[in-house]
Design a protein around this motif. Structure first.
Motif, PDB file in Angstrom:
ATOM      1  N   THR A 206      17.643 -27.050  59.166  1.00 41.88           N
ATOM      2  CA  THR A 206      16.303 -26.687  58.709  1.00 41.88           C
ATOM      3  C   THR A 206      15.821 -27.729  57.705  1.00 41.88           C
ATOM      4  OG1 THR A 206      14.953 -24.923  57.745  1.00 41.88           O
ATOM      5  CG2 THR A 206      17.064 -25.275  56.726  1.00 41.88           C
ATOM      6  N   ARG A 207      14.471 -27.753  57.504  1.00 43.58           N
ATOM      7  CA  ARG A 207      13.920 -28.595  56.442  1.00 43.58           C
ATOM      8  C   ARG A 207      13.362 -27.699  55.329  1.00 43.58           C
ATOM      9  NH1 ARG A 207      11.323 -31.252  61.047  1.00 43.58           N
ATOM     10  NH2 ARG A 207      12.385 -33.205  61.497  1.00 43.58           N
ATOM     11  N   ASP A 208      13.549 -26.382  55.477  1.00 43.73           N
ATOM     12  CA  ASP A 208      13.003 -25.412  54.535  1.00 43.73           C
ATOM     13  C   ASP A 208      13.974 -25.271  53.354  1.00 43.73           C
ATOM     14  OD1 ASP A 208      12.480 -22.997  53.204  1.00 43.73           O
ATOM     15  OD2 ASP A 208      11.617 -22.090  54.988  1.00 43.73           O
ATOM     16  N   THR A 209      13.566 -25.804  52.186  1.00 39.63           N
ATOM     17  CA  THR A 209      14.496 -25.832  51.046  1.00 39.63           C
ATOM     18  C   THR A 209      14.833 -24.424  50.543  1.00 39.63           C
ATOM     19  OG1 THR A 209      12.586 -26.188  49.631  1.00 39.63           O
ATOM     20  CG2 THR A 209      13.870 -28.135  50.210  1.00 39.63           C
ATOM     21  N   GLY A 210      13.887 -23.499  50.706  1.00 42.96           N
ATOM     22  CA  GLY A 210      14.161 -22.116  50.297  1.00 42.96           C
ATOM     23  C   GLY A 210      15.289 -21.525  51.129  1.00 42.96           C
ATOM     24  N   LYS A 211      15.238 -21.794  52.440  1.00 38.46           N
ATOM     25  CA  LYS A 211      16.298 -21.276  53.324  1.00 38.46           C
ATOM     26  C   LYS A 211      17.637 -21.950  53.002  1.00 38.46           C
ATOM     27  CE  LYS A 211      13.801 -19.542  57.273  1.00 38.46           C
ATOM     28  NZ  LYS A 211      12.827 -19.969  58.228  1.00 38.46           N
ATOM     29  N   VAL A 212      17.571 -23.248  52.701  1.00 40.63           N
ATOM     30  CA  VAL A 212      18.808 -23.977  52.378  1.00 40.63           C
ATOM     31  C   VAL A 212      19.503 -23.300  51.193  1.00 40.63           C
ATOM     32  CG1 VAL A 212      19.721 -26.147  51.451  1.00 40.63           C
ATOM     33  CG2 VAL A 212      18.056 -26.207  53.318  1.00 40.63           C
ATOM     34  N   LYS A 213      18.724 -23.012  50.126  1.00 43.05           N
ATOM     35  CA  LYS A 213      19.313 -22.435  48.905  1.00 43.05           C
ATOM     36  C   LYS A 213      19.872 -21.037  49.199  1.00 43.05           C
ATOM     37  CE  LYS A 213      18.389 -21.797  44.003  1.00 43.05           C
ATOM     38  NZ  LYS A 213      18.451 -20.356  43.816  1.00 43.05           N
ATOM     39  N   GLN A 214      19.071 -20.247  49.917  1.00 44.08           N
ATOM     40  CA  GLN A 214      19.500 -18.885  50.251  1.00 44.08           C
ATOM     41  C   GLN A 214      20.822 -18.938  51.053  1.00 44.08           C
ATOM     42  OE1 GLN A 214      16.500 -16.912  52.579  1.00 44.08           O
ATOM     43  NE2 GLN A 214      17.579 -14.954  52.609  1.00 44.08           N
ATOM     44  N   PHE A 215      20.875 -19.900  51.969  1.00 44.65           N
ATOM     45  CA  PHE A 215      22.047 -20.018  52.851  1.00 44.65           C
ATOM     46  C   PHE A 215      23.292 -20.406  52.058  1.00 44.65           C
ATOM     47  CE2 PHE A 215      24.535 -22.199  56.237  1.00 44.65           C
ATOM     48  CZ  PHE A 215      24.530 -21.196  57.194  1.00 44.65           C
ATOM     49  N   TYR A 216      23.192 -21.506  51.273  1.00 45.97           N
ATOM     50  CA  TYR A 216      24.437 -21.955  50.625  1.00 45.97           C
ATOM     51  C   TYR A 216      24.897 -20.997  49.535  1.00 45.97           C
ATOM     52  CZ  TYR A 216      21.944 -24.627  46.847  1.00 45.97           C
ATOM     53  OH  TYR A 216      21.175 -25.029  45.795  1.00 45.97           O
ATOM     54  N   GLU A 217      23.942 -20.195  49.003  1.00 50.28           N
ATOM     55  CA  GLU A 217      24.369 -19.212  47.995  1.00 50.28           C
ATOM     56  C   GLU A 217      25.069 -18.014  48.625  1.00 50.28           C
ATOM     57  OE1 GLU A 217      21.231 -20.019  44.355  1.00 50.28           O
ATOM     58  OE2 GLU A 217      20.873 -18.314  45.673  1.00 50.28           O
ATOM     59  N   LYS A 218      24.676 -17.669  49.860  1.00 50.73           N
ATOM     60  CA  LYS A 218      25.167 -16.404  50.435  1.00 50.73           C
ATOM     61  C   LYS A 218      26.341 -16.554  51.399  1.00 50.73           C
ATOM     62  CE  LYS A 218      21.278 -13.493  49.602  1.00 50.73           C
ATOM     63  NZ  LYS A 218      20.035 -12.937  50.123  1.00 50.73           N
ATOM     64  N   VAL A 219      26.548 -17.753  51.952  1.00 46.82           N
ATOM     65  CA  VAL A 219      27.599 -17.838  52.966  1.00 46.82           C
ATOM     66  C   VAL A 219      28.983 -17.917  52.330  1.00 46.82           C
ATOM     67  CG1 VAL A 219      26.192 -18.785  54.828  1.00 46.82           C
ATOM     68  CG2 VAL A 219      27.285 -20.348  53.201  1.00 46.82           C
ATOM     69  N   GLU A 220      29.946 -17.302  53.034  1.00 46.66           N
ATOM     70  CA  GLU A 220      31.335 -17.265  52.558  1.00 46.66           C
ATOM     71  C   GLU A 220      32.108 -18.356  53.295  1.00 46.66           C
ATOM     72  OE1 GLU A 220      31.997 -13.340  53.923  1.00 46.66           O
ATOM     73  OE2 GLU A 220      30.893 -12.418  52.278  1.00 46.66           O
ATOM     74  N   ALA A 221      32.032 -19.583  52.796  1.00 48.54           N
ATOM     75  CA  ALA A 221      32.680 -20.703  53.483  1.00 48.54           C
ATOM     76  C   ALA A 221      32.966 -21.823  52.493  1.00 48.54           C
ATOM     77  CB  ALA A 221      31.772 -21.221  54.595  1.00 48.54           C
ATOM     78  N   GLY A 222      34.007 -22.590  52.784  1.00 41.60           N
ATOM     79  CA  GLY A 222      34.410 -23.685  51.892  1.00 41.60           C
ATOM     80  C   GLY A 222      33.507 -24.903  51.994  1.00 41.60           C
ATOM     81  N   THR A 223      32.870 -25.113  53.139  1.00 47.00           N
ATOM     82  CA  THR A 223      31.952 -26.249  53.292  1.00 47.00           C
ATOM     83  C   THR A 223      30.666 -25.780  53.960  1.00 47.00           C
ATOM     84  OG1 THR A 223      33.824 -27.751  53.604  1.00 47.00           O
ATOM     85  CG2 THR A 223      31.666 -28.608  54.185  1.00 47.00           C
ATOM     86  N   VAL A 224      29.539 -26.241  53.418  1.00 49.47           N
ATOM     87  CA  VAL A 224      28.226 -25.926  54.006  1.00 49.47           C
ATOM     88  C   VAL A 224      27.585 -27.261  54.385  1.00 49.47           C
ATOM     89  CG1 VAL A 224      25.990 -24.826  53.595  1.00 49.47           C
ATOM     90  CG2 VAL A 224      28.038 -23.956  52.435  1.00 49.47           C
ATOM     91  N   TRP A 225      27.379 -27.461  55.678  1.00 52.43           N
ATOM     92  CA  TRP A 225      26.741 -28.702  56.142  1.00 52.43           C
ATOM     93  C   TRP A 225      25.280 -28.405  56.485  1.00 52.43           C
ATOM     94  CZ3 TRP A 225      31.882 -28.222  58.485  1.00 52.43           C
ATOM     95  CH2 TRP A 225      32.786 -29.178  58.043  1.00 52.43           C
ATOM     96  N   ILE A 226      24.390 -29.161  55.907  1.00 51.04           N
ATOM     97  CA  ILE A 226      22.962 -28.968  56.192  1.00 51.04           C
ATOM     98  C   ILE A 226      22.428 -30.226  56.856  1.00 51.04           C
ATOM     99  CG2 ILE A 226      20.687 -28.509  55.145  1.00 51.04           C
ATOM    100  CD1 ILE A 226      22.844 -27.268  52.868  1.00 51.04           C
TER     101      ILE A 226
END
Ligand code: NAD
Length: 486
Positions: free
Chosen positions: A399-419
């Motif tokens: 995505t290019r939506d920075t709001g979604k990016v922040k929501q995603f990396y804050e909520k996902v339960e994972a050791g690495t988040v690739w955007i």
């Protein structure tokens, strides 16, 4: 084909036996551990600049031998040659990274309680480290353990996977720059060589990458001995594609993340969630791109996708796909052994739709070239599905939506988040997983700390009686001096 103490090594593209290796047992393990313990006593005190020189030397030798090592790795592991050339590059770079990091990471001084005191935090090695690695990235995963373990001052014994020992055995020559016994390589089956290492009381730390099932078994043995264990286990990574994405790029990104190394990557994208309004167009693009990929021998420079490592692994993929189809999923590409390849453990890159979370292909690790796609209505739903797994290794977002990016990396339960850049590793960026993936970390400062134990030294330069010592609530009585008469 297995004899009493030899194990055949196959070329998975041709099914031919290309070599055999010894299945080393408890006696060989015991000899190696004794040698390792002796080597450790010297290696731990080797000055940091000398350790750095040797670790850089390993990197130099890997670069020098890259072509030969990559060829051997393709023969025994099946991965396309160019992917194995990349693996050598990342492995060399890992040795360079830890060569330098260890020069600065030996502890710290903390504020003391009183002015006459000094408080030191020391980072010390464990002793003998056993590293047990799988076949999918044999040299890289070995390097991610061996480089930091040596940098921290440990001696190391390596047990490669029985399917891909030949490229690792070439490292006997590469590692001969170290004093004898600092790095050793033993070959054999997991249940024989691997387990003898795990059980040996002289091994202080077991660093394991592999399946959840074997990881649990090793963790139990280590728990009985209260031995430190480092676990890098399975994954079931999700890949979320939002509707603002460039679909041509996203389709190629998902295909690469799902099919790289024939889907035999712990961070393979194994569940794809696509925003409903773009799902049809996205699926059309990924299906036609998947059909254009070339399956064949990893030594053919035009091959995109090589064989799987062995028949049991291919059978597991087949079973996941067939069960999904029985429950209503549709195969839009692949879904079979390629008809033009009569030999080898090949499976076509496969796109599935109509999948759901009650299907094995969406729950268990498939570890093969399968890309199951499920549309989502709301972004929150995609996040909930992403977290609906016992594993927590990596996740991807497009995505290019920075709001979604922040929501995603804050909520996902994972050791690495690739955007917007799937599966890219960084020597300085810790790698590992949440939940049943094991909780350990490789790479980065954390990757060095896994191989260091911490000692706090509290030092008072003066010797004086403290007001909080005995006696409590009474006046201190002085002990009468002895007279000559008594
Ligand atoms: P595996 O667990 O079968 O084998 C891994 C290693 O453990 C091999 O060297 C094997 O010989 C050894 N082993 C097996 N039984 C043993 C025992 N009883 N005692 C000691 N050692 C034993 O895994 P695999 O099929 O070779 O590899 C695939 C798995 O590895 C997948 O689950 C994948 O997700 C995982 N993996 C994880 C990461 C990560 O970083 N999290 C990276 C790569 C692979």
């Amino acid at each position: 084909m297995k004899t009493a103490n030899k194990i055949p090594v196959l070329n998975p593209a041709t099914e031919e036996v290309i070599s055999e290796i010894p299945n080393q047992g408890p006696q060989e393990v015991d000899r190696a551990v004794t040698l390792s313990q002796r080597a450790f006593e010297k290696w731990r005190w080797t000055p940091a600049h000398e350790k750095a020189e040797l670790l850089h030397e390993v990197s130099r030798r890997i670069k020098e031998k890259t072509q030969d090592l990559a060829k051997l790795l393709t023969e025994e592991g099946g991965k396309p040659f160019r992917e194995n050339v990349d693996e050598m590059g990342w492995s060399a770079s890992c040795f360079d990274y830890y060569a330098e990091l260890q020069r600065n990471k030996r502890g710290r001084v903390i504020p003391s309680v009183e002015p006459s005191q000094l408080s030191l935090i020391l980072k010390e090695p464990y002793g003998v480290v056993a590293t047990i690695v799988p076949w999918n990235y044999p040299i890289l995963l070995m390097s991610w353990k061996v480089a930091p373990a040596l940098a921290a001052g440990n001696a190391v014994i390596i047990k490669p996977a029985e399917q891909t020992p030949l490229s690792t055995l070439q490292f006997r020559e590469i590692f001969d720059c170290f004093p004898s016994g600092v790095v050793q390589i033993l070959t054999g089956e997991g249940e024989t060589t691997g387990e003898a290492l795990v059980r040996h009381p002289g091994v202080s730390l077991v660093a394991f990458t592999g399946s959840l099932e074997v990881g649990k078994h090793i963790a139990k043995i280590c728990a009985e001995q209260v031995k430190k264990v480092h676990l890098e286990l399975g994954g079931k990574d999700a890949f979320v594609v939002c509707e603002d994405s460039d679909l041509d790029v996203a389709a190629k990104a998902v295909a690469w993340a799902s099919f790289l190394n024939t889907g035999q990557v712990c961070t393979s994208a194994e569940r794809i969630y696509v925003a409903e309004p773009i799902a049809k167009e996205f699926i059309g693009k990924i299906v036609s791109f998947t059909k254009s990929l070339k399956v064949g021998s990893g030594m053919d420079p035009e091959t995109d996708i090589g064989p799987m490592i062995g028949e049991p692994y291919r059978k597991k993929v087949e079973a996941h796909v067939q069960e999904a189809v029985k429950r209503g999923a549709k195969i839009l590409a692949g879904g079979r052994k390629p008809p033009h390849l009569s030999k080898g453990f090949f499976y076509e890159p496969t796109v599935l739709t109509g999948v759901d979370h009650d299907m094995t292909v969406m729950k268990d690790e498939t570890f093969g070239p399968v890309c199951p796609i499920k549309p989502f209505k709301k972004f929150e739903e995609a996040i909930r599905w992403t977290n609906d797994s016992i594993y927590g290794l990596g996740v991807n977002l497009y995505t290019r939506d920075t709001g979604k990016v922040k929501q995603f990396y804050e909520k996902v339960e994972a050791g690495t988040v690739w955007i917007n850049d799937p599966l890219t590793d960084n020597d300085a960026g810790p790698f590992g997983g949440y939940k049943a993936t094991g909780g350990s970390r490789e790479l980065g400062e954390e990757g060095l700390e896994e191989f260091q134990q911490t000692k706090h030294v509290h030092w008072d330069f003066e010797q004086k009686v403290k007001p909080w010592w005995y006696p409590y609530g009474r006046k201190e009585t002085t002990v009468p001096k002895k007279t000559k008469k008594s």
